[in-house]
Design an enzyme around this catalytic site. Structure first.
Site, PDB file in Angstrom:
ATOM      1  N   LYS A 106      18.214  -2.677  -8.282  1.00  0.00           N
ATOM      2  CA  LYS A 106      16.956  -1.965  -8.531  1.00  0.00           C
ATOM      3  C   LYS A 106      16.945  -1.526  -9.984  1.00  0.00           C
ATOM      4  CE  LYS A 106      13.371  -0.667  -6.041  1.00  0.00           C
ATOM      5  NZ  LYS A 106      12.802  -1.464  -4.946  1.00  0.00           N
ATOM      6  N   GLY A 218      -0.701   6.226   0.535  1.00  0.00           N
ATOM      7  CA  GLY A 218      -0.423   5.336  -0.601  1.00  0.00           C
ATOM      8  C   GLY A 218      -1.376   4.159  -0.524  1.00  0.00           C
ATOM      9  N   ASN A 221      -0.361  -1.430  -4.143  1.00  0.00           N
ATOM     10  CA  ASN A 221      -0.195  -2.806  -3.685  1.00  0.00           C
ATOM     11  C   ASN A 221       0.108  -2.862  -2.184  1.00  0.00           C
ATOM     12  OD1 ASN A 221       0.877  -5.282  -3.001  1.00  0.00           O
ATOM     13  ND2 ASN A 221       1.946  -5.579  -4.915  1.00  0.00           N
ATOM     14  N   GLY A 223       0.148  -0.396   0.270  1.00  0.00           N
ATOM     15  CA  GLY A 223      -0.768   0.313   1.160  1.00  0.00           C
ATOM     16  C   GLY A 223      -2.076  -0.433   1.341  1.00  0.00           C
TER      17      GLY A 223
END
Ligand code: NAD
Length: 416
Positions: A106, A218, A221, A223
């Site tokens: 990450k 949210g 992208n 959600g």
């Protein structure tokens, strides 16, 4: 007073739980609890007003026993090495559960991207790649989008990596625009994958999805595409939210027109026919399925008891704390954990990488069919562990993921 746990402590306690249940030896447990590499860099760029901005960049590479490191890059003001390490660890388990040949990584850049111009964001992204260059690559570590990064960011990453290499390397990053080697279906893959899991869980639990109400926290992208996919299978999306707050309409709303409203006004709120709600209120609304698709630690011991949904599908990473997990288990709320529910994105990222390596482009229908097959297989693999161990779904998923990685490490052995 109950404090929100640090994502790294949560990730380490999840690893301990799975390792103990799998009776992994101490050596393996120690190896898996440490990332292979953590890189921090200081990124200096020229800002539009002529001043110099200095930003911290992070990349954590957790484990690569099953394939090259893989994971998104998020731009977020208070992203820390600990948080990024936790997310990298989750990626390792996620790729193993989805049974794709990647490890986990990450990245993060400490920045409020809304305060930078497009040119400043491009400079920052290119700087990140130049400083991380020797650790990245299609067979080393392949970045992807995450919070506040998108296909454009990935295009800059690919271009910078390719310029430094001296030739085009589309397979160096996934989540790119289609015209430069991105895969059809990648943008919507995470949201669609969440809904494949919801469908499978509903089938197994005897919940009818036609007309079922869905609330989504949210509206980025993941959600947004989860909302569209939920609507496609006949669910009623009753609430959505972004960082400014949410809206609720018990009769159902249309995600496409809500998006147009957000693009016009800058906020989801004050949408015709809907009631404004706060992000906390959204979580506690009357609904069948709740999809947290924003940040970590949103459902805690403080509000888990007030959640009325029958099913919670974790589109975001780490939205539910361990105490909240326990409350859900006692209340028999079906929780589909992040490492399974949001694995659609990395699955189609894998398809993109394969297409780039073979210089092919698969049609959307092929990508979507393969995604559904992979998600259904992953869901059923987790369910098999849950049934065998009589565990909750998160523990089952962790045991599957950690077990597959531990087996790979054992088989490879230690050298020298
Ligand atoms: P995004 O940047 O596109 O959207 C984030 C959304 O969260 C935005 O609507 C934003 O307004 C909202 N938000 C921010 N702060 C909030 C707050 N305090 N309360 C409520 N909403 C808030 O990001 P995304 O790619 O949709 O990612 C969302 C989550 O999904 C993250 O946890 C990410 O790690 C996870 N995820 C993303 C992918 C992917 O493919 N994009 C894959 C796996 C997991």
């Amino acid at each position: 007073m109950s404090q929100k746990p640090s994502p790294l402590n949560v990730a380490l306690s999840q690893l301990k739980l799975a390792s103990d249940k799998l009776t992994l030896d101490d050596g393996l447990q120690k190896m898996l609890s440490h990332p292979k590499r953590s890189i921090t860099v200081s990124m200096d760029i020229h800002l539009g007003d002529g001043s110099v901005g200095v930003f911290n960049g992070i990349r954590v590479q957790h484990w690569d026993a099953r394939g090259p490191f893989k994971g998104g890059i998020r731009f977020y003001p208070d992203v820390s090495v600990g948080d990024v390490t936790a997310l990298a660890m989750l990626m390792t388990w996620k790729c193993a559960i989805a049974d794709i040949p990647f490890g986990g990584a990450k990245g993060g850049v400490c920045v409020d991207s809304k305060k930078l111009s497009k040119l400043e964001l491009e400079r920052l992204t290119r700087r990140y790649v130049s400083l991380m260059f020797e650790y990245l690559g299609p067979h080393r570590d392949i970045p992807a989008p995450d919070m506040y990064t998108d296909a454009q960011t990935m295009a800059w990453i690919m271009d910078t990596y390719s310029q430094l290499k001296g030739y085009r390397v589309p397979e160096s990053v996934t989540g790119k625009p289609v015209e430069i080697g991105g895969s059809w279906g990648r943008i919507e893959a995470t949201g669609r994958g969440v809904i494949h899991c919801v469908k499978q869980a509903a089938t197994n639990n005897g919940l009818k999805l036609g007309g079922a109400s869905v609330a989504i926290q949210g509206f980025g992208n993941v959600g947004y595409h989860a909302a569209v996919a939920a609507q496609e299978i006949g669910c009623k999306v009753v609430a959505v939210s972004d960082s400014t707050g949410g809206i609720y309409c018990p009769d159902g709303l249309n995600p496409q027109t809500v998006l147009a409203h957000k693009e016009q006004t800058g906020s989801i709120q004050n949408y015709q026919g809907c009631k404004n709600v706060t992000n906390q209120e959204l979580l506690e609304l009357q609904c069948d399925v709740l999809i947290p698709a924003a940040l970590e630690n949103q459902i805690t011991s403080q509000n888990a008891d007030k959640i009325k949904a029958k099913m919670v599908a974790e589109a975001a990473n780490g939205p539910t704390t361990p105490e909240a997990d326990r409350i859900f288990y006692e209340k028999e709320i079906c929780l589909i954990p992040d490492i399974l529910a949001n694995s659609g994105g990395v699955t189609v990222s894998y398809f993109e990488w394969v297409q780039n390596l073979t210089r092919e482009q698969w049609p959307l229908e092929v990508v979507n069919r393969k995604l559904e097959e992979k998600m259904t297989k992953a869901f059923n693999d987790v369910e098999a562990v849950v049934a065998r161990e009589e565990s909750d779904m998160r523990t089952g998923a962790l045991m599957l993921g950690v077990g597959r990685v531990a087996n790979a490490i054992k088989t490879l052995g230690l050298w020298p």
